[in-house]
Design a protein around this motif. Structure first.
Motif, PDB file in Angstrom:
ATOM      1  N   ASN A 207       0.853  -1.285   0.008  1.00 51.66           N
ATOM      2  CA  ASN A 207       0.032  -0.077  -0.125  1.00 51.66           C
ATOM      3  C   ASN A 207       0.683   1.523   0.016  1.00 51.66           C
ATOM      4  OD1 ASN A 207      -2.614  -1.412   0.094  1.00 51.66           O
ATOM      5  ND2 ASN A 207      -1.828  -2.128   1.863  1.00 51.66           N
ATOM      6  N   VAL A 208       1.812   1.129  -0.807  1.00 47.82           N
ATOM      7  CA  VAL A 208       2.717   2.237  -0.954  1.00 47.82           C
ATOM      8  C   VAL A 208       2.183   3.179  -2.068  1.00 47.82           C
ATOM      9  CG1 VAL A 208       5.070   3.386  -1.245  1.00 47.82           C
ATOM     10  CG2 VAL A 208       4.714   1.008  -0.037  1.00 47.82           C
ATOM     11  N   THR A 209       1.863   4.323  -2.033  1.00 45.03           N
ATOM     12  CA  THR A 209       1.482   4.891  -3.375  1.00 45.03           C
ATOM     13  C   THR A 209       1.620   6.399  -3.032  1.00 45.03           C
ATOM     14  OG1 THR A 209      -0.167   5.455  -5.013  1.00 45.03           O
ATOM     15  CG2 THR A 209      -0.881   4.826  -2.926  1.00 45.03           C
ATOM     16  N   GLU A 210       1.192   7.329  -4.016  1.00 46.54           N
ATOM     17  CA  GLU A 210       1.241   8.798  -3.821  1.00 46.54           C
ATOM     18  C   GLU A 210       0.477   9.402  -4.740  1.00 46.54           C
ATOM     19  OE1 GLU A 210       5.268   9.684  -6.383  1.00 46.54           O
ATOM     20  OE2 GLU A 210       5.543   7.999  -5.041  1.00 46.54           O
TER      21      GLU A 210
ATOM     22  N   LYS B 128      -8.948   4.050   5.248  1.00 45.18           N
ATOM     23  CA  LYS B 128      -7.848   4.988   5.034  1.00 45.18           C
ATOM     24  C   LYS B 128      -8.138   5.965   3.977  1.00 45.18           C
ATOM     25  CE  LYS B 128      -3.666   4.122   7.674  1.00 45.18           C
ATOM     26  NZ  LYS B 128      -2.252   3.475   7.691  1.00 45.18           N
ATOM     27  N   ALA B 129      -8.541   5.393   2.893  1.00 52.08           N
ATOM     28  CA  ALA B 129      -8.962   6.070   1.627  1.00 52.08           C
ATOM     29  C   ALA B 129     -10.243   6.815   1.587  1.00 52.08           C
ATOM     30  CB  ALA B 129      -8.994   4.915   0.548  1.00 52.08           C
ATOM     31  N   LYS B 130     -10.952   6.268   2.250  1.00 51.35           N
ATOM     32  CA  LYS B 130     -12.243   7.178   2.599  1.00 51.35           C
ATOM     33  C   LYS B 130     -12.029   8.351   3.474  1.00 51.35           C
ATOM     34  CE  LYS B 130     -15.857   3.755   3.093  1.00 51.35           C
ATOM     35  NZ  LYS B 130     -16.561   3.010   3.961  1.00 51.35           N
TER      36      LYS B 130
ATOM     37  N   HIS C  60     -11.809   2.563 -10.150  1.00 51.20           N
ATOM     38  CA  HIS C  60     -10.435   2.608  -9.834  1.00 51.20           C
ATOM     39  C   HIS C  60     -10.162   1.163  -8.920  1.00 51.20           C
ATOM     40  CE1 HIS C  60      -6.765   4.937  -9.194  1.00 51.20           C
ATOM     41  NE2 HIS C  60      -6.441   3.851  -8.743  1.00 51.20           N
ATOM     42  N   ALA C  61      -9.539   0.229  -9.833  1.00 46.40           N
ATOM     43  CA  ALA C  61      -9.228  -1.146  -8.772  1.00 46.40           C
ATOM     44  C   ALA C  61      -8.063  -1.382  -8.257  1.00 46.40           C
ATOM     45  CB  ALA C  61      -9.610  -2.218  -9.788  1.00 46.40           C
ATOM     46  N   GLY C  62      -8.233  -1.570  -6.835  1.00 50.35           N
ATOM     47  CA  GLY C  62      -6.665  -1.817  -6.158  1.00 50.35           C
ATOM     48  C   GLY C  62      -6.226  -0.398  -5.716  1.00 50.35           C
ATOM     49  N   CYS C  63      -7.327   0.329  -5.197  1.00 53.04           N
ATOM     50  CA  CYS C  63      -7.240   1.826  -4.963  1.00 53.04           C
ATOM     51  C   CYS C  63      -6.060   2.023  -3.642  1.00 53.04           C
ATOM     52  CB  CYS C  63      -8.294   2.425  -4.853  1.00 53.04           C
ATOM     53  SG  CYS C  63      -9.524   2.247  -3.078  1.00 53.04           S
ATOM     54  N   SER C  64      -5.818   1.104  -2.809  1.00 53.03           N
ATOM     55  CA  SER C  64      -5.036   1.211  -1.659  1.00 53.03           C
ATOM     56  C   SER C  64      -5.665   2.297  -0.843  1.00 53.03           C
ATOM     57  CB  SER C  64      -3.665   1.435  -2.368  1.00 53.03           C
ATOM     58  OG  SER C  64      -2.747   1.473  -1.037  1.00 53.03           O
TER      59      SER C  64
ATOM     60  N   GLN D 216     -19.232   9.224 -11.998  1.00 49.87           N
ATOM     61  CA  GLN D 216     -19.269   8.220 -10.611  1.00 49.87           C
ATOM     62  C   GLN D 216     -18.177   7.328 -10.691  1.00 49.87           C
ATOM     63  OE1 GLN D 216     -21.987   7.612  -8.411  1.00 49.87           O
ATOM     64  NE2 GLN D 216     -20.214   6.820  -7.248  1.00 49.87           N
ATOM     65  N   ILE D 217     -17.353   7.653  -9.482  1.00 49.45           N
ATOM     66  CA  ILE D 217     -16.055   6.594  -9.417  1.00 49.45           C
ATOM     67  C   ILE D 217     -16.305   5.804  -8.321  1.00 49.45           C
ATOM     68  CG2 ILE D 217     -13.465   7.133  -8.781  1.00 49.45           C
ATOM     69  CD1 ILE D 217     -14.055  10.088  -9.171  1.00 49.45           C
ATOM     70  N   TYR D 218     -16.059   4.329  -8.655  1.00 49.08           N
ATOM     71  CA  TYR D 218     -16.087   3.489  -7.813  1.00 49.08           C
ATOM     72  C   TYR D 218     -14.430   3.255  -7.389  1.00 49.08           C
ATOM     73  CZ  TYR D 218     -20.539   2.713  -9.727  1.00 49.08           C
ATOM     74  OH  TYR D 218     -21.855   2.964 -10.065  1.00 49.08           O
ATOM     75  N   ALA D 219     -14.131   3.073  -6.069  1.00 54.05           N
ATOM     76  CA  ALA D 219     -12.720   2.881  -5.574  1.00 54.05           C
ATOM     77  C   ALA D 219     -12.859   1.553  -5.014  1.00 54.05           C
ATOM     78  CB  ALA D 219     -12.248   3.994  -5.076  1.00 54.05           C
ATOM     79  N   THR D 220     -11.977   0.720  -5.246  1.00 56.04           N
ATOM     80  CA  THR D 220     -11.996  -0.586  -4.583  1.00 56.04           C
ATOM     81  C   THR D 220     -11.012  -1.437  -4.137  1.00 56.04           C
ATOM     82  OG1 THR D 220     -12.164  -1.989  -6.587  1.00 56.04           O
ATOM     83  CG2 THR D 220     -14.220  -1.424  -5.766  1.00 56.04           C
ATOM     84  N   ASP D 221     -10.763  -2.108  -3.068  1.00 57.41           N
ATOM     85  CA  ASP D 221      -9.443  -2.403  -2.813  1.00 57.41           C
ATOM     86  C   ASP D 221     -10.053  -3.967  -1.858  1.00 57.41           C
ATOM     87  OD1 ASP D 221      -6.277  -1.756  -2.475  1.00 57.41           O
ATOM     88  OD2 ASP D 221      -6.813  -3.387  -1.115  1.00 57.41           O
ATOM     89  N   PHE D 222      -9.093  -4.839  -1.837  1.00 56.08           N
ATOM     90  CA  PHE D 222      -9.555  -6.078  -0.866  1.00 56.08           C
ATOM     91  C   PHE D 222      -9.236  -5.835   0.533  1.00 56.08           C
ATOM     92  CE2 PHE D 222      -5.615  -8.386   0.307  1.00 56.08           C
ATOM     93  CZ  PHE D 222      -4.653  -7.735  -0.356  1.00 56.08           C
ATOM     94  N   ASN D 223      -8.310  -4.746   0.674  1.00 61.86           N
ATOM     95  CA  ASN D 223      -7.929  -4.691   2.060  1.00 61.86           C
ATOM     96  C   ASN D 223      -8.886  -3.574   2.702  1.00 61.86           C
ATOM     97  OD1 ASN D 223      -6.731  -3.687   4.471  1.00 61.86           O
ATOM     98  ND2 ASN D 223      -4.585  -4.418   3.535  1.00 61.86           N
TER      99      ASN D 223
END
Lengths: 283, 188
Positions: free
Chosen positions: A79-82, A150-152, A111-115, A137-144
């Motif tokens: 989950n390292v991104t910027e 945190k994204a929210k 946005h799949a795997g949005c971390s 309409q943006i869907y942002a998903t992750d399995f974690n």
């Protein structure tokens, strides 16, 4: 320490396979087709940090202690991104894809795997600056689920802002990056209006099915953790999720070229890994 | 026994050191070489372009899932860790920096040891940090061969010295001697 002989190394490989199988059976998370080098390195590091002498010993703990499993889950997911990671991609996107999206009355984006969400908000900023955010309409998903939370929140360490600002400018930002956050103590809190049209949700690319039919699918630096078979499977899922003529954006080192589904797509930009699903596919 | 893979880690002063070693190879050098040279996350491909021009064997950046071929030198791309898979392919990772570095030498060396055991040669060259010391120790533990540039000959001796402190290395050599040893291993 004695050198590990070949037999020991073969045993370690068996233990890795068994551990991944155990995790799948018990918890439903499927890491069996992840890049082996990546997963094995993570497992061996956890083993030595948590002071187990063998993977099998650790497997017992994973099966019987859910909190420990959560730790393993954290080890496995990157989950390292910027914000505006790879600014040249966002610049290209703004110049070449946005004008086309502008012609659509309504735009669905996955946005799949949005971390932890940095790149989703980056996209939201571009859509706002280009005046089409309200049609998206943006869907942002992750399995974690931990990172989804945190994204929210959209709150990032203030010491990251310098890098975010640098990237934003390189990505063709037309305002000042400071317009998009409020600094409070050690945090940069992103403006809530960026979140208005984003739905954050739990989705696992490995085990779940099509999530939505979208005009644009962004999945950057996720496929690199999968082996070839799993990459092909996930790209088939993407192909089913993108409307004909819709766009797929991958990470800067991820290519569709070697995938089974390559013939379903046209390459829009080879460097920035932007692809377009063909309108009419003829074999 | 001819090793199946050579991994090299270098940092400050690395380009010059790599150039000295690689320019001594003729086009019959077949063992694939994988290099992590510490570089800025924003750098372009000038290192591989430059070395490819002056070397007799092919030099290129490693691609995700690319099949590793004989007679080729691969460099980790900027801002990604480079991992070796058992099936002679690469994986990339964006995980956190290791020893402040991405790409990190330790990540490459550990995965090389896990995948190729005693068929690996690991080499640490000049550099101003501690990356690679733990990775070299892992290569040794898995039965591989370890080489460190003689700190006295290194542009910056921190990295070779810390590798020598961390584990008992097989060879401590000058750049020319490293090239000579690799050329003899290539003939085995």
């Amino acid at each position: 320490m004695n050198n590990l002989d070949i037999k020991n190394q073969a045993t370690i490989n068996i233990e890795v396979i068994l551990l991944l199988e155990a995790i799948f059976q018990k918890y439903g998370y499927d890491f069996r087709d992840y890049s082996k080098a990546h997963i094995k390195r993570r497992i061996l590091h956890r083993m030595s940090t948590s002071r187990f002498s063998t993977i099998s010993e650790m497997q017992h703990k994973v099966l019987n202690d859910e909190a420990f499993f959560e730790q393993i889950l954290k080890d496995f997911s990157i989950n390292v991104t910027e914000m505006f990671r790879d600014p040249s991609f966002y610049l290209k996107f703004r110049e070449d894809i946005i004008p086309i999206l502008k012609t659509y009355p309504f735009i669905k984006i996955w946005h799949a795997g949005c971390s932890t969400g940095e790149e989703v908000y980056s996209m939201a900023i571009i859509l706002k600056e280009e005046g089409i955010y309200d049609r998206c309409q943006i869907y942002a998903t992750d399995f974690n689920q931990v990172v989804i939370q945190k994204a929210k929140e959209g709150i990032y360490p203030i010491n990251k802002v310098k890098e975010f600002t640098y990237n934003y400018q390189k990505a063709g930002g037309i305002n000042s990056f400071s317009d998009y956050y409020t600094a409070k103590y050690e945090s940069a809190i992103l403006n809530t209006d960026l979140k208005k049209n984003i739905v954050f949700a739990d989705h696992n690319l490995v085990t779940d099915k099509v999530f939505a039919e979208v005009h644009l699918l962004v999945c950057r630096n996720v496929l690199i953790y999968f082996n070839k078979q799993l990459q092909d499977k996930v790209i088939r899922l993407f192909n089913e999720s993108i409307i004909p003529g819709g766009y797929l954006c991958l990470g800067s080192k991820e290519s569709l070229r070697f995938s089974d589904s390559f013939h379903h797509f046209d390459t829009i930009d080879d460097d920035e890994k932007i692809y377009k699903r063909k309108l009419h596919f003829k074999r | 026994m001819k090793p199946r893979i050579i991994v090299i880690g270098s940092s400050a002063g690395g380009l010059q050191a790599l150039k000295i070693i690689f320019s001594l190879f003729k086009n019959d050098f077949s063992i694939p070489i994988i290099v992590v040279q510490h570089i800025s996350p924003h750098s372009d491909n000038y290192i591989t372009t430059y070395l490819d021009k002056i070397c007799k064997i092919k030099v290129k950046e490693a691609n995700e899932k690319e099949i590793i071929e004989d007679g080729t030198i691969y460099f980790a791309p900027p801002n990604f860790h480079l991992l070796l898979e058992e099936n002679f392919t690469f994986s990339l990772s964006t995980e956190e920096r290791v020893n402040f570095a991405r790409p990190s030498i330790d990540v490459l060396f550990e995965t090389a040891a896990f995948a190729y055991g005693n068929n690996v040669v690991g080499i640490i060259l000049t550099g101003a940090n501690f990356d690679g010391a733990a990775g070299l120790k892992t290569i040794k533990k898995y039965g591989g061969t370890t080489i460190v540039q003689d700190p006295k000959t290194a542009e910056v001796d921190t990295m070779p010295s810390s590798a020598i402190r961390e584990s008992k290395v097989d060879h401590i050599l000058s750049l020319e001697e490293i090239a000579k040893l690799l050329i003899s291993l290539n003939k085995e």
